[in-house]
Design a protein around this motif. Structure first.
Motif, PDB file in Angstrom:
ATOM      1  N   PHE A   1      44.039  29.734  37.263  1.00 25.22           N
ATOM      2  CA  PHE A   1      45.154  29.972  36.347  1.00 25.22           C
ATOM      3  C   PHE A   1      45.463  31.466  36.197  1.00 25.22           C
ATOM      4  CE2 PHE A   1      44.585  25.549  35.104  1.00 25.22           C
ATOM      5  CZ  PHE A   1      45.898  25.148  34.931  1.00 25.22           C
ATOM      6  N   LYS A   2      44.541  32.315  36.568  1.00 25.33           N
ATOM      7  CA  LYS A   2      44.798  33.762  36.543  1.00 25.33           C
ATOM      8  C   LYS A   2      45.390  34.259  37.869  1.00 25.33           C
ATOM      9  CE  LYS A   2      42.025  35.763  32.976  1.00 25.33           C
ATOM     10  NZ  LYS A   2      42.952  36.652  32.293  1.00 25.33           N
TER      11      LYS A   2
ATOM     12  N   ASP B   1      54.088  47.093  44.162  1.00 22.64           N
ATOM     13  CA  ASP B   1      54.219  46.179  43.029  1.00 22.64           C
ATOM     14  C   ASP B   1      53.101  45.132  43.047  1.00 22.64           C
ATOM     15  OD1 ASP B   1      55.554  45.217  40.692  1.00 22.64           O
ATOM     16  OD2 ASP B   1      56.467  43.641  41.916  1.00 22.64           O
ATOM     17  N   LEU B   2      52.834  44.592  44.233  1.00 25.82           N
ATOM     18  CA  LEU B   2      51.773  43.588  44.356  1.00 25.82           C
ATOM     19  C   LEU B   2      50.412  44.206  44.055  1.00 25.82           C
ATOM     20  CD1 LEU B   2      51.140  40.647  45.024  1.00 25.82           C
ATOM     21  CD2 LEU B   2      50.963  41.303  47.425  1.00 25.82           C
ATOM     22  N   ASN B   3      50.186  45.419  44.536  1.00 23.45           N
ATOM     23  CA  ASN B   3      48.924  46.102  44.235  1.00 23.45           C
ATOM     24  C   ASN B   3      48.737  46.273  42.731  1.00 23.45           C
ATOM     25  OD1 ASN B   3      48.037  46.326  46.866  1.00 23.45           O
ATOM     26  ND2 ASN B   3      49.011  48.315  47.183  1.00 23.45           N
ATOM     27  N   LYS B   4      49.798  46.616  42.023  1.00 23.68           N
ATOM     28  CA  LYS B   4      49.728  46.777  40.565  1.00 23.68           C
ATOM     29  C   LYS B   4      49.365  45.458  39.893  1.00 23.68           C
ATOM     30  CE  LYS B   4      53.031  50.557  40.202  1.00 23.68           C
ATOM     31  NZ  LYS B   4      54.377  50.943  39.746  1.00 23.68           N
ATOM     32  N   LYS B   5      49.944  44.362  40.403  1.00 19.36           N
ATOM     33  CA  LYS B   5      49.645  43.050  39.822  1.00 19.36           C
ATOM     34  C   LYS B   5      48.182  42.671  40.036  1.00 19.36           C
ATOM     35  CE  LYS B   5      54.330  41.489  39.970  1.00 19.36           C
ATOM     36  NZ  LYS B   5      55.330  40.591  40.438  1.00 19.36           N
ATOM     37  N   PHE B   6      47.664  42.938  41.231  1.00 19.17           N
ATOM     38  CA  PHE B   6      46.248  42.644  41.474  1.00 19.17           C
ATOM     39  C   PHE B   6      45.343  43.558  40.650  1.00 19.17           C
ATOM     40  CE2 PHE B   6      47.494  40.229  45.317  1.00 19.17           C
ATOM     41  CZ  PHE B   6      46.703  39.114  45.105  1.00 19.17           C
TER      42      PHE B   6
ATOM     43  N   SER C   1      46.096  44.827  37.741  1.00 21.01           N
ATOM     44  CA  SER C   1      46.200  44.305  36.377  1.00 21.01           C
ATOM     45  C   SER C   1      45.349  43.043  36.211  1.00 21.01           C
ATOM     46  CB  SER C   1      47.661  44.008  36.045  1.00 21.01           C
ATOM     47  OG  SER C   1      47.782  43.471  34.769  1.00 21.01           O
ATOM     48  N   LEU C   2      45.385  42.187  37.223  1.00 18.14           N
ATOM     49  CA  LEU C   2      44.567  40.977  37.198  1.00 18.14           C
ATOM     50  C   LEU C   2      43.088  41.341  37.117  1.00 18.14           C
ATOM     51  CD1 LEU C   2      44.121  37.898  37.527  1.00 18.14           C
ATOM     52  CD2 LEU C   2      44.201  38.273  39.997  1.00 18.14           C
ATOM     53  N   LYS C   3      42.660  42.273  37.941  1.00 19.60           N
ATOM     54  CA  LYS C   3      41.256  42.698  37.930  1.00 19.60           C
ATOM     55  C   LYS C   3      40.839  43.212  36.559  1.00 19.60           C
ATOM     56  CE  LYS C   3      41.199  44.122  42.753  1.00 19.60           C
ATOM     57  NZ  LYS C   3      41.147  45.285  43.648  1.00 19.60           N
TER      58      LYS C   3
END
Length: 171
Positions: A24-25, A1-6, A8-10
């Motif tokens: 803020f991102k 889940d955390l990998n997906k969030k990072f 998505s952030l990238k």
């Protein structure tokens, strides 16, 4: 889940960002880890000597009022300098025509607590709200706030006033 969030952030970063914009991102992703002592620090602006001297001789813009947060709303707890006769219990509805609710939603995502504890947030947000606001909007000399007290809505201009000699001696 955390990998997906990072990931998505990238993907959401398509252009260069200022340090504050990057904060803020990334901070909402870090906050999702839900470990209360893990956070990215908001980057501070470096001020010139002249800017520092100017700030030392002026009162805070928002710090002359104390606040509390209740039900995602920002209220005045005390008004140390009797600014514009703002009374305790006054709700701050908007700052420079932007609803406080919008800031609350944005800033709430930046905060972290252990696990799913939710009682911490109003206490932290009341103290950090204007730190986030100032990081995002800069060192302002004045703002227009819309307030509500006993169903009466009024607009107040807060200005950063010069310190008196007595204030300077206290500092």
């Amino acid at each position: 889940d955390l990998n997906k969030k990072f990931d998505s952030l990238k993907l959401s970063i398509t252009d260069s960002l200022s340090p504050v914009d990057f904060y803020f991102k990334i901070q909402p992703v870090v906050a999702d880890i839900r470990e209360g002592h893990l956070a990215v620090r908001i980057p501070g602006k470096r001020y010139s000597g002249k800017e520092i001297r100017t700030m030392k001789n002026k009162k805070g813009l928002f710090g002359r009022l104390d606040y509390y947060v209740e039900n995602q709303k920002l209220y005045v707890l005390t008004n140390k300098d009797s600014i514009e006769n703002i009374l305790p219990g006054t709700e701050i509805l908007a700052i420079n025509d932007v609803p406080v609710e919008k800031f609350m939603k944005k800033y709430r995502k930046l905060m972290t607590s252990d696990g799913y504890n939710s009682t911490f947030y109003p206490y932290y947000l009341k103290d950090s709200f204007f730190n986030y606001y100032s990081a995002e909007n800069g060192f302002l000399d004045s703002v227009k706030i819309e307030t509500k007290y006993e169903d009466v809505i009024k607009t107040v201009n807060l200005t950063r006033e010069s310190k008196s000699e007595a204030d300077k001696e206290k500092d």
